[in-house]
Enzyme design. Structure first.
Site, PDB file in Angstrom:
ATOM      1  N   TYR A  92       0.820  -1.410   0.271  1.00 30.41           N
ATOM      2  CA  TYR A  92       0.158  -0.188   0.017  1.00 30.41           C
ATOM      3  C   TYR A  92       0.744   1.291   0.106  1.00 30.41           C
ATOM      4  CZ  TYR A  92      -4.109   2.683   1.419  1.00 30.41           C
ATOM      5  OH  TYR A  92      -5.208   3.593   1.364  1.00 30.41           O
ATOM      6  N   SER A 187       1.517  -7.553   1.975  1.00 32.20           N
ATOM      7  CA  SER A 187       0.529  -6.539   2.407  1.00 32.20           C
ATOM      8  C   SER A 187      -0.680  -6.384   1.534  1.00 32.20           C
ATOM      9  CB  SER A 187       1.358  -5.366   2.897  1.00 32.20           C
ATOM     10  OG  SER A 187       0.212  -4.636   3.662  1.00 32.20           O
ATOM     11  N   GLN A 188      -0.801  -5.098   0.598  1.00 26.42           N
ATOM     12  CA  GLN A 188      -1.654  -4.930  -0.271  1.00 26.42           C
ATOM     13  C   GLN A 188      -1.312  -5.865  -1.316  1.00 26.42           C
ATOM     14  OE1 GLN A 188      -3.086  -0.813  -2.334  1.00 26.42           O
ATOM     15  NE2 GLN A 188      -1.125  -1.448  -3.102  1.00 26.42           N
ATOM     16  N   ASP A 273       0.902  -8.628  14.217  1.00 20.57           N
ATOM     17  CA  ASP A 273       0.601  -7.772  12.989  1.00 20.57           C
ATOM     18  C   ASP A 273      -0.547  -6.787  13.468  1.00 20.57           C
ATOM     19  OD1 ASP A 273      -0.126  -6.464  10.836  1.00 20.57           O
ATOM     20  OD2 ASP A 273       0.466  -7.991   9.548  1.00 20.57           O
ATOM     21  N   HIS A 307       3.823  -6.189  11.173  1.00 21.31           N
ATOM     22  CA  HIS A 307       3.355  -6.227   9.588  1.00 21.31           C
ATOM     23  C   HIS A 307       4.537  -6.492   8.955  1.00 21.31           C
ATOM     24  CE1 HIS A 307       0.622  -6.059   6.431  1.00 21.31           C
ATOM     25  NE2 HIS A 307       1.379  -5.018   6.056  1.00 21.31           N
TER      26      HIS A 307
END
Length: 328
Positions: A92, A187-188, A273, A307
């Site tokens: 992201y 992630s994204q 996370d 994360h």
């Protein structure tokens, strides 16, 4: 941060009730059919990055709406193939950066397409080059609430379509074995990976790393961290849009895409996370492939990480896992 989600045993068994819309498949079939009505328009322009062992190309192809999507393509120098390929999606706020940063997979013998994310690229890294020319109704800063009132208008409908077209693009590259294409991202990028795994039925593998964009309702209930916090902030103002918003997200949920996946997969999850809570990752992992023939699936667990997850340790695991899978 300390563990604030379900226990390890609860995570392993976690299979939340689905809010999947009845026309989910029809929605995405029509979306991709429309995107593929545009010519792919693949362009590969050599880049001189002073590399001798890797060839680099500036890539453009047509994504959602025929919009030009940028990327970098790297491949082992002087090798004609056919080679396996990796399509990688970005976290992201990041963009494709610089060509010479994208050489690791090529050094391992793959053709590697690193897709720029439309409208992003100014949050970290070395920049992006793909605009998103589509506007939206009122939204929070960020990307989560752009088009939140209708799945046809939502930002991630466009991004997921771009990502499927990236697979089409890499399969059109000379010297690529179209039967050995893997998708990955963190992630994204991990959430986009799950979307593509559910939309493209003949991938060699999928490797979502600490995936975002899964189990939206729970995520907004248990974490205040952005980007999910963008949804919370929007709904705190637009109090009458709650059901409409989560109906939109039901068409974009990684759990629903994961159910349809057919490719073997290697996930990762970090148990501390605060951005992609582990229960949201396990919601996708535990249902992965249940409509797609129950392919082989593995998850790497990073017990004391947030994360960032496994970082280089996870990349090493991916390299070995994918090598062994393709050699089979």
């Amino acid at each position: 941060m300390p563990v604030n989600d379900l226990s390890r045993s609860e995570l392993v068994a976690y299979r939340p009730e689905l809010d999947e819309p009845a026309d989910f498949d029809a929605f995405w079939t029509s979306t991709l059919d429309e995107a593929r009505s545009f010519d792919l328009g693949l362009e590969l322009t050599p880049v001189d990055a002073a590399m001798t062992m890797v060839e680099l190309y500036d890539v453009t192809f047509a994504g959602w709406g025929g919009h030009p999507i940028k990327g970098w393509l790297a491949r082992p120098a002087g090798v004609t193939g056919p080679l396996p390929a990796i399509v990688e999606y970005i976290g992201y706020g990041g963009g494709r950066g610089l060509a010479h940063e994208r050489t690791g997979w090529a050094a391992a013998g793959y053709v590697h397409l690193y897709m720029d994310t439309r409208g992003q690229g100014s949050g970290w890294g070395d920049g992006g080059d793909t605009p998103d020319p589509v506007g939206s109704s009122p939204s929070m800063p960020g990307f989560m609430t752009r088009g939140i009132l209708d799945p046809h208008d939502h930002y991630y409908r466009r991004v997921f379509t771009d990502a499927v077209r990236a697979v089409d693009a890499v399969r059109a590259v000379p010297g690529v074995d179209p039967t050995r294409v893997t998708v990955t991202g963190g992630s994204q990028g991990g959430g986009i990976t799950l979307a593509v795994a559910g939309l493209v039925p003949d991938l060699a593998a999928a490797m979502p790393d600490v995936p975002f964009l899964c189990h939206y309702r729970r995520a907004t209930e248990i974490t205040g961290s952005n980007p999910y916090g963008e949804i919370t902030a929007y709904l705190a103002v637009h109090r009458d849009h709650v059901e409409q918003a989560f109906r939109t997200f039901s068409y974009l949920d990684g759990v629903h895409f994961a159910r349809r996946a057919t490719a073997p997969t290697l996930f990762s999850v970090a148990l501390m996370d605060p951005i992609c809570p582990p229960s949201t990752v396990y919601a996708a992992f535990n249902r992965y492939g249940e409509l797609g023939g129950d392919p082989e699936k593995t998850i790497e667990v990073y017990e004391f990480n947030e994360h960032e997850g496994g970082q280089g340790h996870q990349r090493g695991r991916q390299l070995r896992w994918l090598r062994d899978l393709l050699q089979r």
